[in-house]
Write a protein that holds these residues in place. Structure first.
Motif, PDB file in Angstrom:
ATOM      1  N   MET A   1       0.737  -7.717 -19.396  1.00  9.86           N
ATOM      2  CA  MET A   1       1.194  -9.034 -20.111  1.00  9.86           C
ATOM      3  C   MET A   1       0.806 -10.209 -19.403  1.00  9.86           C
ATOM      4  N   ILE A   2       0.001 -11.142 -19.979  1.00  6.53           N
ATOM      5  CA  ILE A   2      -0.291 -12.525 -19.667  1.00  6.53           C
ATOM      6  C   ILE A   2       0.801 -13.389 -19.331  1.00  6.53           C
ATOM      7  N   LYS A   3       0.703 -13.786 -18.183  1.00  6.42           N
ATOM      8  CA  LYS A   3       1.972 -14.537 -17.478  1.00  6.42           C
ATOM      9  C   LYS A   3       2.001 -16.001 -18.325  1.00  6.42           C
ATOM     10  N   LYS A   4       3.107 -16.934 -17.853  1.00  4.26           N
ATOM     11  CA  LYS A   4       3.034 -18.195 -18.082  1.00  4.26           C
ATOM     12  C   LYS A   4       1.688 -18.769 -17.861  1.00  4.26           C
ATOM     13  N   ASN A   5       1.444 -20.018 -18.412  1.00  2.45           N
ATOM     14  CA  ASN A   5       0.380 -20.905 -18.113  1.00  2.45           C
ATOM     15  C   ASN A   5       0.489 -21.620 -16.925  1.00  2.45           C
ATOM     16  N   ASN A   6      -0.427 -21.733 -16.031  1.00  2.83           N
ATOM     17  CA  ASN A   6      -0.533 -22.792 -14.738  1.00  2.83           C
ATOM     18  C   ASN A   6      -0.814 -23.970 -14.897  1.00  2.83           C
ATOM     19  N   ILE A   7      -1.806 -24.275 -15.863  1.00  2.00           N
ATOM     20  CA  ILE A   7      -2.410 -25.412 -16.004  1.00  2.00           C
ATOM     21  C   ILE A   7      -1.392 -26.613 -16.588  1.00  2.00           C
ATOM     22  N   THR A   8      -1.362 -27.674 -16.084  1.00  2.00           N
ATOM     23  CA  THR A   8      -0.684 -28.510 -16.450  1.00  2.00           C
ATOM     24  C   THR A   8      -1.437 -29.852 -16.979  1.00  2.00           C
ATOM     25  N   PRO A   9      -0.723 -30.809 -17.604  1.00  2.00           N
ATOM     26  CA  PRO A   9      -1.245 -32.093 -18.384  1.00  2.00           C
ATOM     27  C   PRO A   9      -2.264 -32.746 -17.101  1.00  2.00           C
ATOM     28  N   GLN A  10      -1.183 -32.700 -15.827  1.00  2.16           N
ATOM     29  CA  GLN A  10      -2.025 -33.626 -14.834  1.00  2.16           C
ATOM     30  C   GLN A  10      -3.397 -32.792 -14.389  1.00  2.16           C
ATOM     31  N   ASP A  11      -3.554 -31.570 -14.545  1.00 10.42           N
ATOM     32  CA  ASP A  11      -4.885 -30.777 -14.247  1.00 10.42           C
ATOM     33  C   ASP A  11      -5.911 -31.266 -15.260  1.00 10.42           C
ATOM     34  N   ILE A  12      -5.250 -31.234 -16.728  1.00 10.61           N
ATOM     35  CA  ILE A  12      -6.254 -31.726 -17.588  1.00 10.61           C
ATOM     36  C   ILE A  12      -6.745 -33.357 -17.346  1.00 10.61           C
ATOM     37  N   LYS A  13      -5.896 -34.214 -16.870  1.00 11.34           N
ATOM     38  CA  LYS A  13      -6.358 -35.311 -16.604  1.00 11.34           C
ATOM     39  C   LYS A  13      -7.517 -35.395 -15.487  1.00 11.34           C
ATOM     40  N   LYS A  14      -7.109 -34.556 -14.372  1.00  8.87           N
ATOM     41  CA  LYS A  14      -8.109 -34.372 -13.018  1.00  8.87           C
ATOM     42  C   LYS A  14      -9.314 -33.976 -13.606  1.00  8.87           C
ATOM     43  N   ILE A  15      -9.257 -32.889 -14.529  1.00  3.56           N
ATOM     44  CA  ILE A  15     -10.812 -32.523 -14.893  1.00  3.56           C
ATOM     45  C   ILE A  15     -11.353 -33.513 -15.774  1.00  3.56           C
ATOM     46  N   CYS A  16     -10.753 -34.402 -16.621  1.00  2.00           N
ATOM     47  CA  CYS A  16     -11.259 -35.244 -17.406  1.00  2.00           C
ATOM     48  C   CYS A  16     -11.975 -36.302 -16.649  1.00  2.00           C
ATOM     49  N   ILE A  17     -11.292 -36.784 -15.340  1.00  2.00           N
ATOM     50  CA  ILE A  17     -12.045 -37.813 -14.621  1.00  2.00           C
ATOM     51  C   ILE A  17     -13.104 -37.145 -14.004  1.00  2.00           C
ATOM     52  N   ILE A  40     -14.798 -28.285 -12.310  1.00  2.00           N
ATOM     53  CA  ILE A  40     -14.137 -27.067 -12.742  1.00  2.00           C
ATOM     54  C   ILE A  40     -13.211 -26.537 -11.350  1.00  2.00           C
ATOM     55  N   ILE A  41     -13.914 -27.212 -10.263  1.00  2.00           N
ATOM     56  CA  ILE A  41     -13.593 -26.674  -8.946  1.00  2.00           C
ATOM     57  C   ILE A  41     -11.960 -26.871  -8.593  1.00  2.00           C
ATOM     58  N   PRO A  42     -11.341 -27.845  -8.891  1.00  2.00           N
ATOM     59  CA  PRO A  42      -9.891 -27.886  -8.922  1.00  2.00           C
ATOM     60  C   PRO A  42      -9.061 -26.692  -9.542  1.00  2.00           C
ATOM     61  N   ILE A  43      -9.673 -26.462 -10.591  1.00  2.00           N
ATOM     62  CA  ILE A  43      -8.751 -25.405 -11.524  1.00  2.00           C
ATOM     63  C   ILE A  43      -9.176 -23.964 -10.706  1.00  2.00           C
ATOM     64  N   ILE A  44     -10.444 -23.708 -10.242  1.00  2.00           N
ATOM     65  CA  ILE A  44     -10.657 -22.632  -9.471  1.00  2.00           C
ATOM     66  C   ILE A  44      -9.793 -22.472  -8.493  1.00  2.00           C
ATOM     67  N   ASN A  45      -9.613 -23.598  -7.618  1.00  2.00           N
ATOM     68  CA  ASN A  45      -8.637 -23.622  -6.339  1.00  2.00           C
ATOM     69  C   ASN A  45      -7.364 -23.302  -6.820  1.00  2.00           C
ATOM     70  N   LYS A  46      -7.056 -23.620  -7.895  1.00  2.00           N
ATOM     71  CA  LYS A  46      -5.448 -23.465  -8.252  1.00  2.00           C
ATOM     72  C   LYS A  46      -5.279 -21.981  -8.854  1.00  2.00           C
ATOM     73  N   LEU A  47      -6.087 -21.438  -9.425  1.00  2.00           N
ATOM     74  CA  LEU A  47      -6.178 -20.306 -10.123  1.00  2.00           C
ATOM     75  C   LEU A  47      -6.376 -19.140  -9.346  1.00  2.00           C
ATOM     76  N   TYR A  48      -7.133 -19.097  -8.154  1.00  2.00           N
ATOM     77  CA  TYR A  48      -7.474 -18.037  -7.449  1.00  2.00           C
ATOM     78  C   TYR A  48      -6.995 -18.336  -5.990  1.00  2.00           C
ATOM     79  N   SER A  49      -6.442 -17.308  -5.193  1.00  2.00           N
ATOM     80  CA  SER A  49      -6.005 -17.419  -3.760  1.00  2.00           C
ATOM     81  C   SER A  49      -7.019 -16.762  -3.117  1.00  2.00           C
ATOM     82  N   ILE A  78     -11.873 -24.638 -23.106  1.00  2.00           N
ATOM     83  CA  ILE A  78     -12.134 -23.180 -23.478  1.00  2.00           C
ATOM     84  C   ILE A  78     -12.264 -22.204 -21.982  1.00  2.00           C
ATOM     85  N   ILE A  79     -13.346 -22.748 -21.227  1.00  2.00           N
ATOM     86  CA  ILE A  79     -13.501 -22.169 -20.015  1.00  2.00           C
ATOM     87  C   ILE A  79     -12.310 -22.293 -19.211  1.00  2.00           C
ATOM     88  N   ILE A  80     -11.563 -23.290 -18.968  1.00  2.00           N
ATOM     89  CA  ILE A  80     -10.257 -23.409 -18.127  1.00  2.00           C
ATOM     90  C   ILE A  80      -9.331 -22.145 -18.819  1.00  2.00           C
TER      91      ILE A  80
END
Length: 275
Positions: A1-17, A40-49, A78-80
């Motif tokens: 079962m795939i859990k609830k998403n962790n990525i937030t709009p703030q994460d999207i803005k950070k990746i955009c910058i 994409i490093i902020p996403i990697i740090n957030k998703l993987y412990s 898509i990669i995120i």
């Protein structure tokens, strides 16, 4: 079962910058790979412990990557989404992620070039130049401000659109269909890169192999003429396959690039290779 998403709009803005620095470390070996990884490093740090999982994620995003810098948004989105679902146990391999990147970078580059370089920039430049000639300070601003607003909005909405589509893609489709999409992306990417070999690689060998005098007209036949009669683009294709063979032999890409660079200078100086 795939859990609830962790990525937030703030994460999207950070990746955009961060995506605005995509070409900050551009190089001839892997082109925009370092910039993509940095983005994409902020996403990697957030998703993987786990540090091991982080290292693997960073390593797969250091593979060759190159597309239009303003059209990278959908690919990032898509990669995120794929990285997010992979971190939650979805059956997504590193090859699948890289194949989607390779498959999309060519088509999006083909879209970005005519839109930004062929349409938006010339139009805004013409408008700005028209006012600048009269000494109006609004002239350069008329180019700079609208162009960058369009660029940033394209990046932001591209990431958001790609992320939303990526989530649906990973959640709703079966593993078999994902495999087909991955294979299709790989084929499309290879097809586009193959078609660009003849366009990007321009080699001319003017070495004369025969000279025939007919009715006071000298017909000269060069090595290039013979190769073109056998197969147009034969020399660039041969060079490409040679580079592929050297890469399979684990030859450092920088050594290959340096050798081609030196050979081009010497060949041009001696007259047996021209561009």
């Amino acid at each position: 079962m795939i859990k609830k998403n962790n990525i937030t709009p703030q994460d999207i803005k950070k990746i955009c910058i961060r995506s605005m620095f995509l070409q900050g470390s551009w190089n001839f070996e892997r082109m925009q790979a370092l910039g993509f990884c940095y983005t994409i490093i902020p996403i990697i740090n957030k998703l993987y412990s786990s540090d091991n999982k982080k290292r693997k994620a960073i390593k797969r995003h250091l593979e060759f990557f190159n597309t239009h810098p303003y059209m990278v948004g959908p690919i990032l989105g898509i990669i995120i989404a794929m990285e997010e679902q992979k971190s939650k146990g979805a059956k997504i391999t590193s090859n699948s992620i890289n194949s989607v990147k390779v498959g999309l970078m060519g088509p999006l580059a083909g879209i970005g070039d005519p839109i930004f370089w062929g349409t938006i920039r010339p139009i805004l430049s013409a408008l700005g130049a028209g006012l600048s000639i009269t000494g109006n300070v609004i002239g350069p601003l008329l180019f700079f401000i609208p162009f960058n607003i369009i660029r940033m909005l394209t990046l932001y909405w591209g990431i958001k659109y790609g992320y939303n589509k990526g989530i649906n893609l990973v959640k709703e489709i079966s593993d078999n269909f994902l495999k087909k999409i991955t294979e299709g992306s790989s084929i499309l990417g290879l097809f586009i890169m193959g078609a660009l070999v003849n366009k990007w690689t321009n080699i001319h060998i003017p070495v004369i192999i025969s000279s025939i005098n007919k009715q006071n007209q000298i017909n000269i036949i060069t090595i290039q003429d013979v190769c073109d009669q056998i197969l147009p683009g034969l020399i660039p294709l041969t060079l490409t396959f040679t580079c592929m063979w050297l890469l399979k032999k684990k030859i450092n890409p920088l050594i290959i690039i340096s050798f081609i660079f030196i050979l081009s200078i010497i060949g041009n100086y001696l007259g047996f290779v021209t561009n």
